[in-house]
Design a protein around this motif. Structure first.
Motif, mmCIF file in Angstrom:
data_model
loop_
_atom_site.group_PDB
_atom_site.id
_atom_site.type_symbol
_atom_site.label_atom_id
_atom_site.label_comp_id
_atom_site.label_asym_id
_atom_site.label_seq_id
_atom_site.Cartn_x
_atom_site.Cartn_y
_atom_site.Cartn_z
ATOM 1 N N LEU A 184 51.850 41.010 96.855
ATOM 2 C CA LEU A 184 50.593 40.739 96.886
ATOM 3 C C LEU A 184 50.127 41.422 98.491
ATOM 4 C CD1 LEU A 184 50.528 36.904 96.419
ATOM 5 C CD2 LEU A 184 50.320 38.936 94.791
ATOM 6 N N GLU A 185 48.961 42.230 98.373
ATOM 7 C CA GLU A 185 48.461 43.027 99.498
ATOM 8 C C GLU A 185 46.994 42.516 99.562
ATOM 9 O OE1 GLU A 185 49.000 46.914 99.037
ATOM 10 O OE2 GLU A 185 51.211 46.868 99.169
ATOM 11 N N ALA A 186 46.568 42.657 100.966
ATOM 12 C CA ALA A 186 45.269 42.449 101.224
ATOM 13 C C ALA A 186 44.411 43.694 101.523
ATOM 14 C CB ALA A 186 45.248 41.303 102.350
ATOM 15 N N VAL A 187 43.251 43.591 101.156
ATOM 16 C CA VAL A 187 42.250 44.762 101.411
ATOM 17 C C VAL A 187 41.010 44.400 102.043
ATOM 18 C CG1 VAL A 187 43.218 46.464 99.467
ATOM 19 C CG2 VAL A 187 41.135 44.625 99.196
ATOM 20 N N PRO A 188 40.373 45.055 102.785
ATOM 21 C CA PRO A 188 39.066 44.658 103.466
ATOM 22 C C PRO A 188 38.013 44.021 102.331
ATOM 23 C CG PRO A 188 39.639 46.697 104.513
ATOM 24 C CD PRO A 188 40.650 46.477 103.246
ATOM 25 N N GLY A 189 37.149 43.353 102.820
ATOM 26 C CA GLY A 189 35.946 42.864 101.710
ATOM 27 C C GLY A 189 36.406 41.734 101.092
ATOM 28 N N ALA A 190 35.627 41.484 100.208
ATOM 29 C CA ALA A 190 35.740 40.379 99.192
ATOM 30 C C ALA A 190 35.933 40.519 97.624
ATOM 31 C CB ALA A 190 34.601 39.427 99.284
ATOM 32 N N GLY A 191 36.420 41.764 97.560
ATOM 33 C CA GLY A 191 36.415 42.017 96.223
ATOM 34 C C GLY A 191 37.523 41.378 95.381
ATOM 35 N N ALA A 192 37.403 41.366 94.074
ATOM 36 C CA ALA A 192 38.375 40.653 93.189
ATOM 37 C C ALA A 192 39.775 41.049 93.253
ATOM 38 C CB ALA A 192 37.781 40.661 91.631
ATOM 39 N N ALA A 193 40.691 40.388 92.998
ATOM 40 C CA ALA A 193 42.116 41.050 92.868
ATOM 41 C C ALA A 193 42.227 42.039 91.685
ATOM 42 C CB ALA A 193 42.968 39.758 92.708
ATOM 43 N N ARG A 194 43.130 42.800 91.780
ATOM 44 C CA ARG A 194 43.324 43.746 90.885
ATOM 45 C C ARG A 194 44.857 44.327 90.760
ATOM 46 N NH1 ARG A 194 40.889 46.161 95.035
ATOM 47 N NH2 ARG A 194 41.613 48.528 95.448
ATOM 48 N N LEU A 195 45.313 44.665 89.643
ATOM 49 C CA LEU A 195 46.656 45.303 89.432
ATOM 50 C C LEU A 195 46.568 46.592 89.944
ATOM 51 C CD1 LEU A 195 48.278 43.517 86.364
ATOM 52 C CD2 LEU A 195 49.128 43.623 88.664
ATOM 53 N N VAL A 196 47.540 47.161 90.556
ATOM 54 C CA VAL A 196 47.563 48.697 91.201
ATOM 55 C C VAL A 196 48.881 49.088 91.265
ATOM 56 C CG1 VAL A 196 45.516 48.364 92.582
ATOM 57 C CG2 VAL A 196 47.387 48.277 93.541
ATOM 58 N N GLU A 197 49.101 50.393 91.233
ATOM 59 C CA GLU A 197 50.411 51.090 91.265
ATOM 60 C C GLU A 197 51.283 50.663 90.090
ATOM 61 O OE1 GLU A 197 52.137 50.273 95.143
ATOM 62 O OE2 GLU A 197 50.490 51.403 96.285
ATOM 63 N N GLU A 198 50.753 50.878 88.924
ATOM 64 C CA GLU A 198 51.332 50.585 87.869
ATOM 65 C C GLU A 198 51.993 49.280 87.635
ATOM 66 O OE1 GLU A 198 54.533 53.613 87.504
ATOM 67 O OE2 GLU A 198 53.015 55.139 87.065
ATOM 68 N N GLY A 199 51.080 48.215 88.049
ATOM 69 C CA GLY A 199 51.317 46.804 87.904
ATOM 70 C C GLY A 199 52.371 46.347 88.910
ATOM 71 N N THR A 200 52.690 47.107 89.805
ATOM 72 C CA THR A 200 53.721 46.415 90.669
ATOM 73 C C THR A 200 53.133 45.956 92.292
ATOM 74 O OG1 THR A 200 53.757 48.687 92.032
ATOM 75 C CG2 THR A 200 55.215 48.372 90.127
ATOM 76 N N THR A 201 51.665 46.031 92.302
ATOM 77 C CA THR A 201 51.156 45.413 93.448
ATOM 78 C C THR A 201 49.745 44.545 92.915
ATOM 79 O OG1 THR A 201 51.936 47.113 94.681
ATOM 80 C CG2 THR A 201 49.965 46.156 95.685
ATOM 81 N N ILE A 202 49.607 43.612 93.270
ATOM 82 C CA ILE A 202 48.148 43.034 93.343
ATOM 83 C C ILE A 202 47.456 43.124 94.766
ATOM 84 C CG2 ILE A 202 46.803 40.838 93.021
ATOM 85 C CD1 ILE A 202 49.055 39.934 90.999
ATOM 86 N N ARG A 203 46.252 43.990 94.874
ATOM 87 C CA ARG A 203 45.406 44.116 95.818
ATOM 88 C C ARG A 203 44.264 43.098 95.759
ATOM 89 N NH1 ARG A 203 46.342 50.421 96.423
ATOM 90 N NH2 ARG A 203 48.365 50.270 97.292
ATOM 91 N N SER A 204 43.932 42.448 96.763
ATOM 92 C CA SER A 204 42.631 41.523 96.890
ATOM 93 C C SER A 204 41.949 41.607 97.939
ATOM 94 C CB SER A 204 43.045 40.106 96.149
ATOM 95 O OG SER A 204 41.827 39.208 96.138
ATOM 96 N N GLY A 205 40.612 41.271 97.946
ATOM 97 C CA GLY A 205 39.870 40.935 99.213
ATOM 98 C C GLY A 205 39.968 39.513 99.271
ATOM 99 N N GLY A 206 39.105 38.860 100.662
ATOM 100 C CA GLY A 206 38.932 37.704 100.929
ATOM 101 C C GLY A 206 40.344 37.184 101.907
ATOM 102 N N GLU A 207 39.996 35.981 102.443
ATOM 103 C CA GLU A 207 41.159 35.556 103.226
ATOM 104 C C GLU A 207 41.236 34.185 103.101
ATOM 105 O OE1 GLU A 207 39.740 36.117 107.374
ATOM 106 O OE2 GLU A 207 39.863 38.117 107.330
#
Length: 239
Positions: free
Chosen positions: A95-118
Motif C-alpha cells: 500500500l502506497e500513498a499519493v498526494p490528493g484525494a484520488g481513488a485507490a488503484r492497482l499499479v505496477e502489474e498488480g503489486t502495488t495499491i496507490r491511493s490518495g487521502g489520509e
C-alpha cells in the motif's frame, strides 16, 4: 436457563471476566459445535435449534481451555495504511500513498495499491478497491458454477460479515460474500463460490451437498482448511 439466538454470555459460568460466548442457531447445523470468531474476539456456539443452546453452552464450557488459548493467539488488527503489505488473490500487495484525494488503484502489474487521502479516508479508498475486486471475481466464479449446475442467475452482494465467508438463501436466490476472501488464493475464492452455489441444490451440509461441491471444484478439503487456518488473519486486516 433458556438461551436465545445471538445472546452473549461469559465463558466462565461464574460470570467472571474473560472470553465471551456468542450463541447462534443454525437450522442447517447437524451437530453442536464451537468455532472462534477471530475478528470479534468471541467463541461462537452453534446449535440446530434454540432449545439445543443449553446443551451447546455446556459443551462449549468443557472446552474453556481450548477457547481461551485460541482467542489469546488470534491475529492482531492490521490497519489499511501506507507501508502495509496485504494480500490480493494470494499475492502480496504493498500500500502506497499519493498526494490528493484520488481513488485507490492497482499499479505496477498488480503489486502495488496507490491511493490518495489520509487516515480513515485512505483506508476507505483501499477497502473500496478491494470490494470492487471481490465483486468482479466472485461474480465471475458464481456465474461459472451456476452454468455448470444449470442454475438460473442469482442476486449477489458483497458485505463485511462478522465471521461468515458467505451465505446463500435458496428461497429468494440470493448469495452474499465477505469481500475479505479476495485476499485469499484463487482456489480458495473459487471454493467459496462453489460452496454457496451448491446450497441452491442442497440447503444442508449433507453428503449429497458435498458431492455437488466436489463436482464443482474437486477436492475441497484443502481450501476449507485454508480458510480455517488463515481466515482469522484476513479478518484482522483493516481493523
Amino acid at each position: 436457563m433458556a438461551y436465545r439466538n445471538d445472546q452473549r454470555l461469559p465463558l466462565d459460568e461464574g460470570g467472571g471476566p474473560g472470553p465471551v460466548l456468542r450463541l447462534s442457531v443454525n437450522p442447517r447445523a447437524r451437530r453442536l459445535s464451537v468455532r472462534i470468531d477471530a475478528r470479534a474476539g468471541e467463541a461462537v456456539v452453534i446449535a440446530p435449534t434454540e432449545r439445543g443452546l443449553t446443551q451447546a453452552v455446556a459443551f462449549a464450557r468443557t472446552k474453556a481451555v481450548w477457547i481461551s488459548q485460541r482467542l489469546a493467539v488470534r491475529p492482531k488488527g492490521r490497519p489499511l495504511e501506507p507501508g502495509q503489505v496485504i494480500s490480493l488473490r494470494g499475492r502480496p500487495v504493498r500500500l502506497e500513498a499519493v498526494p490528493g484525494a484520488g481513488a485507490a488503484r492497482l499499479v505496477e502489474e498488480g503489486t502495488t495499491i496507490r491511493s490518495g487521502g489520509e487516515g480513515e479516508a485512505y483506508a476507505r479508498r483501499v477497502e473500496n478497491l478491494l470490494k470492487r475486486e471481490a465483486r468482479d471475481t466472485l461474480l465471475e466464479r458464481t456465474d461459472h458454477h451456476l452454468r455448470t449446475l444449470g442454475q438460473k442467475p442469482v442476486k449477489m452482494s458483497i458485505a463485511d460479515t462478522r465471521s461468515r465467508w458467505g451465505s446463500c438463501s435458496p428461497h429468494n436466490r440470493t448469495i452474499r460474500y465477505s469481500w475479505r476472501v479476495i485476499m485469499a488464493p484463487p482456489p480458495v475464492i473459487d471454493y467459496l463460490a462453489a460452496h454457496e452455489v451448491a446450497h441452491l441444490v442442497h440447503a444442508d451440509h449433507s453428503p449429497a451437498y458435498w458431492s455437488v461441491v466436489e463436482r464443482l471444484v474437486g477436492d475441497h478439503k484443502p481450501w476449507r482448511k485454508w480458510l480455517k487456518d488463515y481466515g482469522g488473519a484476513l479478518h484482522a486486516v483493516g481493523r
